[in-house]
Design a protein around this motif. Structure first.
Motif, mmCIF file in Angstrom:
data_model
loop_
_atom_site.group_PDB
_atom_site.id
_atom_site.type_symbol
_atom_site.label_atom_id
_atom_site.label_comp_id
_atom_site.label_asym_id
_atom_site.label_seq_id
_atom_site.Cartn_x
_atom_site.Cartn_y
_atom_site.Cartn_z
ATOM 1 N N GLU A 114 -3.359 7.911 -20.233
ATOM 2 C CA GLU A 114 -2.959 6.600 -19.714
ATOM 3 C C GLU A 114 -2.466 6.692 -18.266
ATOM 4 N N THR A 115 -1.774 7.795 -17.953
ATOM 5 C CA THR A 115 -1.301 7.975 -16.575
ATOM 6 C C THR A 115 -2.462 8.128 -15.605
ATOM 7 N N VAL A 116 -3.511 8.872 -16.061
ATOM 8 C CA VAL A 116 -4.702 9.023 -15.203
ATOM 9 C C VAL A 116 -5.360 7.675 -14.937
ATOM 10 N N VAL A 117 -5.427 6.848 -15.999
ATOM 11 C CA VAL A 117 -6.020 5.510 -15.813
ATOM 12 C C VAL A 117 -5.211 4.698 -14.803
ATOM 13 N N LYS A 118 -3.880 4.736 -14.964
ATOM 14 C CA LYS A 118 -3.030 4.004 -14.022
ATOM 15 C C LYS A 118 -3.177 4.551 -12.602
ATOM 16 N N ARG A 119 -3.342 5.909 -12.537
ATOM 17 C CA ARG A 119 -3.532 6.504 -11.210
ATOM 18 C C ARG A 119 -4.815 5.991 -10.561
ATOM 19 N N ASP A 120 -5.887 5.965 -11.371
ATOM 20 C CA ASP A 120 -7.160 5.471 -10.819
ATOM 21 C C ASP A 120 -7.051 4.003 -10.405
ATOM 22 N N GLU A 135 3.715 5.553 -5.758
ATOM 23 C CA GLU A 135 3.550 5.593 -7.214
ATOM 24 C C GLU A 135 2.441 6.569 -7.619
ATOM 25 N N PHE A 136 1.349 6.560 -6.834
ATOM 26 C CA PHE A 136 0.226 7.451 -7.139
ATOM 27 C C PHE A 136 0.647 8.915 -7.018
ATOM 28 N N ARG A 159 0.841 -1.214 0.000
ATOM 29 C CA ARG A 159 0.000 0.000 0.000
ATOM 30 C C ARG A 159 0.868 1.252 0.000
ATOM 31 N N HIS A 160 1.938 1.249 0.827
ATOM 32 C CA HIS A 160 2.835 2.407 0.835
ATOM 33 C C HIS A 160 3.497 2.602 -0.538
ATOM 34 N N ALA A 181 -5.126 0.564 -3.827
ATOM 35 C CA ALA A 181 -4.803 1.032 -2.476
ATOM 36 C C ALA A 181 -6.004 0.872 -1.551
ATOM 37 N N LYS A 182 -7.216 1.225 -2.049
ATOM 38 C CA LYS A 182 -8.417 1.043 -1.230
ATOM 39 C C LYS A 182 -8.653 -0.433 -0.893
#
Length: 412
Positions: free
Chosen positions: A164-170, A118-119, A112-113, A176-177
């Motif tokens: 693509e970065t936004v998708v990976k972020r989501d 990464e996020f 998670r950390h 993480a959740k």
């Protein structure tokens, strides 16, 4: 006042002759007294015989009851030992599962950390790229550079990369959740496991206390120091196969498990102590040397101005005599005063003696077990009748055997 027994004459006729015998009051009183004495003697002998018969039957029934109680206690002790071992196995399994769950929880926390890092890095990159794109669009509109089309294409590629970065972020946020949710479930499961392990430990501790207290009371009633006996039993019977290995659980990140580890190791020490109690009691002369009908004829203590160093148990010649504990025969033969005698050495400086035997059934150096027949009751040596003079000695000093006999009965 007339005499209670007047003078009488007894006429005796034989043939043609008649004679008489004069019975004076004194002779009549003597005859009555002799008859009364004879009747009283017959009644006394009959009463003694009846009481001996009743006593023999009562003693035989008592011995049978004690033997049945001893067997029942043995079964209960074995069952308690099996339950303790089963509880120990369940506890070890629970500790193993807790350790595995703890490792999984730490791994999820680390992941998670990493995902949060990464996020945050992706978010910073996205913000920086958006700023660069806006600056590039503004510069292209102001300069009307012929390479604006090429710049626009480059900006489109950057926009696609940003999408693509936004998708990976989501996706990273979703993971993480999920990691947080799994960590909560694992923590709840860990608390349940801890509660169950506490319950198991409490039950084992109660069972061990209930098992050790009566055994310690038996040693005290026998006049022995329980701590010294247990230490000696541990030295005599210690072996690698009997050693209980302490519990070692990784408690990284969860300091509360330290107390459980200490409790578990303390329980293992108590189990080892219970094993030493069992080994010690097997070596103590707690059994009866005579199991058939008998009667006590002389106790331990001063008698006729001298010390009587044992307990006399009278019975018929040939009555079986049994060893009262495991040991080694150190003497089997004739001694002045004792007659035919068997001496058995036991651990902890204990020794039992079986004198006045009619027959000896063991040899010097032979190992005997509790309840094994070693001889037959008799009347050899200085003895006034068939009996067993049973002695118990501690470091050479004679002690009252009834202390051990009563301790054995309390154990039953």
């Amino acid at each position: 006042m007339g005499c209670a027994l007047p003078e009488r004459r007894l006429f005796i006729r034989y043939g043609d002759h008649v004679r008489f015998v004069r019975l004076s009051p004194a002779r009549q009183a003597l005859a009555w007294a002799g008859g009364a004495f004879l009747v009283a003697w017959c009644l006394t002998v009959t009463s003694v015989l009846i009481m001996n018969s009743i006593g023999s039957l009562t003693m035989r029934e008592q011995v049978k009851r004690e033997q049945a109680l001893f067997e029942a206690l043995g079964r209960e002790r074995d069952q308690a030992a099996m339950e303790a071992l089963a509880a120990q196995e369940r506890f070890a399994a629970a500790m193993k599962q807790i350790s595995s769950m703890q490792s999984n929880l730490l791994a999820l926390e680390t992941r998670r950390h990493e995902m949060e890092s990464e996020f945050q890095a992706a978010q910073a990159t996205l913000s920086r790229t958006m700023d660069e794109r806006d600056a590039a669009v503004s510069a292209a509109a102001a300069s009307q550079d012929p390479r604006s089309e090429e710049l626009a294409a480059t900006l489109d590629l950057l926009t696609l990369a940003l999408a693509e970065t936004v998708v990976k972020r989501d996706q990273a946020a979703t993971k993480a959740k999920e990691a947080v949710r799994l960590a909560g479930e694992l923590e709840f499961d860990l608390r349940l496991r801890k509660s169950e392990s506490d319950r198991i430990l409490h039950q084992i501790e109660k069972a061990l206390i209930a098992s050790v207290e009566p055994l310690d009371e038996v040693l005290r009633e026998a006049g022995l120091d329980s701590e010294a006996v247990l230490a000696s039993a541990g030295d005599v019977h210690s072996a690698p196969k009997e050693a209980l290995v302490g519990v070692a659980v990784s408690t990284r990140g969860m300091a509360s498990l330290d107390d459980e580890t200490v409790r578990a190791n303390r329980i293992l020490e108590r189990l080892d102590e219970l094993s030493h109690y069992r080994l010690a009691l097997e070596s103590l002369p707690l059994a009866m040397p005579v199991q058939d009908a008998f009667r006590y004829t002389s106790p331990f203590g001063r008698r006729w101005g001298r010390m009587h160093k044992g307990v006399d148990m009278a019975g018929p010649v040939g009555t079986p005599v049994y060893a009262t504990a495991d040991g080694v025969v150190t003497f089997a033969g004739w001694q002045n005063g004792y007659g035919r005698i068997i001496i058995v050495r036991h651990p902890f400086g204990l020794e039992t003696r079986y004198p006045h035997l009619n027959a000896i059934r063991v040899e010097v150096g032979q190992e005997v077990a509790r309840g094994e027949r070693v001889g037959d009751m008799g009347n050899s040596g200085r003895s006034t009748g068939s009996h067993l003079h049973y002695e118990v000695r501690v470091n050479g000093e004679a002690v009252d055997p009834m202390g051990y006999i009563r301790a054995g009965r309390d154990l039953l």
